[in-house]
Write an enzyme that holds these catalytic residues in place. Structure first.
Site, short mmCIF file in Angstrom:
data_model
loop_
_atom_site.label_atom_id
_atom_site.label_comp_id
_atom_site.label_asym_id
_atom_site.label_seq_id
_atom_site.Cartn_x
_atom_site.Cartn_y
_atom_site.Cartn_z
N ASP A 1 3.83 17.24 23.43
CA ASP A 1 2.39 17.01 23.64
C ASP A 1 1.76 18.30 24.13
O ASP A 1 1.28 19.11 23.33
CB ASP A 1 2.22 15.86 24.64
N ASP B 1 11.82 14.22 21.27
CA ASP B 1 11.13 13.16 20.54
C ASP B 1 9.71 13.60 20.17
O ASP B 1 9.30 13.52 19.02
CB ASP B 1 11.12 11.86 21.35
N LYS C 1 2.10 16.81 18.78
CA LYS C 1 0.67 16.53 18.95
C LYS C 1 -0.13 17.83 18.94
O LYS C 1 0.42 18.90 19.19
CB LYS C 1 0.46 15.82 20.29
P1 IMP Z 1 4.62 17.53 27.22
O1 IMP Z 1 5.32 18.20 28.35
O2 IMP Z 1 3.17 17.32 27.48
O3 IMP Z 1 4.84 18.21 25.88
O4 IMP Z 1 5.21 16.05 27.15
C1 IMP Z 1 6.38 15.75 26.52
C2 IMP Z 1 6.92 14.40 26.98
O5 IMP Z 1 5.88 13.47 27.31
C3 IMP Z 1 7.70 13.77 25.86
O6 IMP Z 1 9.05 14.13 25.90
C4 IMP Z 1 7.46 12.29 26.10
O7 IMP Z 1 8.45 11.76 26.97
C5 IMP Z 1 6.12 12.20 26.76
N1 IMP Z 1 5.04 11.89 25.78
C6 IMP Z 1 4.09 12.73 25.30
N2 IMP Z 1 3.28 12.11 24.43
C7 IMP Z 1 3.73 10.82 24.36
C8 IMP Z 1 3.30 9.67 23.59
O8 IMP Z 1 2.33 9.67 22.79
N3 IMP Z 1 4.02 8.53 23.76
C9 IMP Z 1 5.09 8.46 24.61
N4 IMP Z 1 5.52 9.51 25.33
C10 IMP Z 1 4.85 10.68 25.22
#
Ligand code: IMP
Ligand code: MG
Length: 171
Positions: A96, A93, A124
């Site tokens: 980040d 989805d 992001k």
């Molecule tokens: P990462 O490991 O930091 O890339 O985080 C990824 C996961 O964090 C995604 O699969 C989401 O479940 C959650 N996530 C990151 N940013 C958001 C946001 O803005 N809204 C909701 N969930 C987020």
């Protein structure tokens, strides 16, 4: 709540991504692997717009607790997913920090898939810092915390048909 991406904008992007995947994976019977739970709405729309035979499976990943900041710790449950010899596309989805994706990519690579690519609807700015390649990208977003179209804030708002930025009034 401020709407960032409308239903129409999302639908158009999903069609575009599905067209690219259909072209690239003709006769490859790809395996789309959705990362629960956030992927459900995106994957459901994406798979119905893909015009070539494919299958789906799911893994469960989590980094965030109930709040808006990443704990940095990634948990992944691969269930009984087996990607050996398959053309795999991870369906996320939102990316980040890229930590989840990095972790998952590594875990799946150990199973020796034939190929491994990533499709993420939302990306992001932080994702640039991690060494993850997003082969099929929907939208670049600012850093704000967003909800809707599968994305939650403490399990709320996944059902919104659009993507929006939350503010204090939504808590
Ligand atoms: P990462 O490991 O930091 O890339 O985080 C990824 C996961 O964090 C995604 O699969 C989401 O479940 C959650 N996530 C990151 N940013 C958001 C946001 O803005 N809204 C909701 N969930 C987020
Ligand atoms: Mg979440």
């Amino acid at each position: 709540m401020k709407i960032l991406l409308t239903e129409v904008q999302i639908a158009e992007k999903v069609r575009h991504l599905a067209a690219r995947l259909s072209e690239d994976y003709r006769e490859k019977n790809p395996l789309l692997i959705g990362c629960l739970k956030g992927c459900v709405v995106f994957l459901a729309d994406l798979m119905r717009a893909i015009t070539v035979p494919h299958s789906i499976d799911f893994v469960r990943t989590s980094t965030y607790g109930m709040g808006q900041t990443s704990t940095g710790a990634v948990r992944a449950d691969l269930f009984d997913v087996n990607v050996r010899g398959r053309h795999v596309v991870i369906v996320e989805d939102i990316v980040d920090t890229g930590l989840t994706l990095g972790y998952l990519t590594e875990a799946l690579t150990k199973q020796e898939p034939r190929s491994l690519k990533v499709c993420a609807l939302l990306v992001k700015p932080g994702a640039n810092r991690a060494s993850v390649t997003i082969d099929y990208k929907g939208f670049d977003l600012p850093g704000d915390f967003v909800v809707g179209y599968g994305l939650d804030w403490g399990e709320r708002y996944r059902d919104l048909p659009y993507v929006a930025v939350v503010d204090e009034q939504d808590a």
